[in-house]
Write a protein that holds these residues in place. Structure first.
Motif, PDB file in Angstrom:
ATOM      1  N   THR A 196       0.829  -1.019   0.085  1.00 22.05           N
ATOM      2  CA  THR A 196      -0.089  -0.201  -0.206  1.00 22.05           C
ATOM      3  C   THR A 196       0.738   0.963  -0.142  1.00 22.05           C
ATOM      4  OG1 THR A 196       0.084   0.941   2.001  1.00 22.05           O
ATOM      5  CG2 THR A 196      -1.301  -1.095   1.409  1.00 22.05           C
ATOM      6  N   SER A 197      -0.005   2.614  -0.827  1.00 22.38           N
ATOM      7  CA  SER A 197       1.106   3.911  -0.496  1.00 22.38           C
ATOM      8  C   SER A 197       2.091   3.992   1.175  1.00 22.38           C
ATOM      9  CB  SER A 197       0.232   4.590  -1.977  1.00 22.38           C
ATOM     10  OG  SER A 197      -1.053   5.222  -0.932  1.00 22.38           O
TER      11      SER A 197
ATOM     12  N   HIS B 288       9.099  -0.904  -5.861  1.00 19.50           N
ATOM     13  CA  HIS B 288       8.576  -2.086  -7.109  1.00 19.50           C
ATOM     14  C   HIS B 288       7.439  -1.302  -7.362  1.00 19.50           C
ATOM     15  CE1 HIS B 288      11.331  -5.644  -7.306  1.00 19.50           C
ATOM     16  NE2 HIS B 288      10.906  -5.329  -6.127  1.00 19.50           N
ATOM     17  N   ALA B 289       6.897  -0.378  -7.810  1.00 15.33           N
ATOM     18  CA  ALA B 289       5.995   0.260  -8.299  1.00 15.33           C
ATOM     19  C   ALA B 289       4.881  -1.020  -7.975  1.00 15.33           C
ATOM     20  CB  ALA B 289       5.867   1.346  -8.777  1.00 15.33           C
ATOM     21  N   ASP B 290       5.118  -1.359  -8.908  1.00 10.21           N
ATOM     22  CA  ASP B 290       3.537  -2.162  -9.514  1.00 10.21           C
ATOM     23  C   ASP B 290       3.372  -3.432  -8.650  1.00 10.21           C
ATOM     24  OD1 ASP B 290       5.764  -4.582  -9.595  1.00 10.21           O
ATOM     25  OD2 ASP B 290       6.219  -4.787 -11.106  1.00 10.21           O
TER      26      ASP B 290
ATOM     27  N   VAL C 154       1.219   9.513  -4.817  1.00 12.53           N
ATOM     28  CA  VAL C 154       2.305   8.491  -4.668  1.00 12.53           C
ATOM     29  C   VAL C 154       3.997   9.352  -5.101  1.00 12.53           C
ATOM     30  CG1 VAL C 154       2.406   6.467  -3.936  1.00 12.53           C
ATOM     31  CG2 VAL C 154       0.542   6.947  -4.330  1.00 12.53           C
ATOM     32  N   SER C 155       4.386   9.182  -5.603  1.00 12.36           N
ATOM     33  CA  SER C 155       5.374   9.538  -6.819  1.00 12.36           C
ATOM     34  C   SER C 155       5.698  10.873  -5.598  1.00 12.36           C
ATOM     35  CB  SER C 155       6.083   9.077  -7.892  1.00 12.36           C
ATOM     36  OG  SER C 155       4.703   9.809  -8.511  1.00 12.36           O
TER      37      SER C 155
ATOM     38  N   HIS D 266       9.518  10.134 -14.551  1.00 15.69           N
ATOM     39  CA  HIS D 266       9.204  11.254 -14.052  1.00 15.69           C
ATOM     40  C   HIS D 266       9.992  11.419 -12.509  1.00 15.69           C
ATOM     41  CE1 HIS D 266       5.735  12.153 -16.924  1.00 15.69           C
ATOM     42  NE2 HIS D 266       6.963  12.221 -17.983  1.00 15.69           N
ATOM     43  N   TRP D 267       9.928  10.350 -11.996  1.00 14.77           N
ATOM     44  CA  TRP D 267      10.211   9.861 -10.644  1.00 14.77           C
ATOM     45  C   TRP D 267      11.669   9.881  -9.679  1.00 14.77           C
ATOM     46  CZ3 TRP D 267       9.866   5.655  -8.654  1.00 14.77           C
ATOM     47  CH2 TRP D 267       8.824   4.544  -9.227  1.00 14.77           C
TER      48      TRP D 267
END
Ligand code: BMP
Length: 256
Positions: A41-42, A62-64, A73-74, A114-115
């Protein structure tokens, strides 16, 4: 092969800008610890970033695996990275043809380019993968997977050697490797996952080594620690313990 040059001495040898920025952070914080924030979770991700931020040089994501990922979040992650002075490494392990990798890096719902300060790639598909990533090398540094910590990994010595050769062709973008120790020259940095102070492995083939062996004996530079810190009841304290163990191992290597 174990390098006894200090990070100060190696900093000017590193061609990629992000790699040099990383070493500046490492030296300033006396931290060669990377935390792998493998949570779903974020809210957990952001609280880990805030808790362990002061102790680490890099936060690995691991964003995914985050179930509620949004651009916000980012943005919050980048804010915490600035606040606590760490870099963000998205462990996406790109492995496709260059054109697809370019789309995966910039598009989708993650917009990794982007991040993320650091991304990584398998070499299995050839140099096109790295070529695609190197186009954003201005803002992003690349690590190549030369070895893996998991049981039965197919990264035989010839494969590891190929990763080194490919890195040399893309030294503006590639500044290091995921490997089990030092596998090449001091102008690259060596990042090792599968680090734990108590456990020897898990039930799915992960194999753990302790920080001293990885850094002082095997010559790696940065230790990547996930569950050793994430599953601790006091993450701040665990991060502080691992930071000291990893830094002491680095000093021990220099002194040997
Ligand atoms: P842990 O310390 O909880 O086992 O986590 C290790 C982390 O490092 C995971 O995020 C995993 O994806 C990553 N990793 C690994 O364990 N071995 C490799 O060879 C390459 C990795 O990226």
């Amino acid at each position: 092969k174990v390098h006894q040059l200090s990070f100060e001495q190696r900093l000017p040898l590193i061609r990629n800008k992000v790699g040099r920025r990383l070493l500046e952070i490492v030296l300033k914080k006396q931290s060669n610890l990377i935390v792998a924030a493998d949570v779903t979770t974020s809210q957990e991700l952001l609280s880990i970033a805030d808790e362990v931020g002061p102790q680490i040089c890099v936060l690995k994501t691991h964003a995914d695996i985050i179930q509620d990922w949004t651009d916000s979040v980012s943005e919050q992650l980048v804010h915490l990275a600035k606040l606590h002075h760490f870099l963000i490494f998205e462990d996406r392990k790109f492995a496709d043809i260059g054109n697809t990798v370019e789309l995966q890096l910039t598009g989708g719902i993650f917009h990794i380019a982007h991040w993320a300060d650091i991304v990584n790639a398998h070499i299995i598909a050839g140099p096109g993968t790295i070529e695609a990533l190197s186009r954003s090398a201005e803002h992003c540094g690349v690590l190549l997977l030369a070895q893996m910590s998991s049981k039965g990994s197919l990264t035989v010595p010839e494969y590891t050697q190929k990763a080194l050769e490919m890195a040399k062709q893309y030294e503006d973008a590639v500044f290091g490797f995921i490997s089990l120790g030092c596998i090449g020259e001091p102008n690259f940095l060596y990042f090792t996952p599968g680090v734990h102070l108590q456990e020897r492995g898990d039930s799915l083939g992960q194999q753990y080594t302790d920080p001293e062996t990885v850094i002082a004996v095997q010559g790696s530079d940065m230790a990547i620690v996930g569950r050793g810190i994430i599953q601790s009841s006091d993450r701040r304290k665990a991060a502080s313990t691992y930071r000291k163990a990893c830094w002491d191992a680095y000093l021990q290597r220099l002194g040997d």
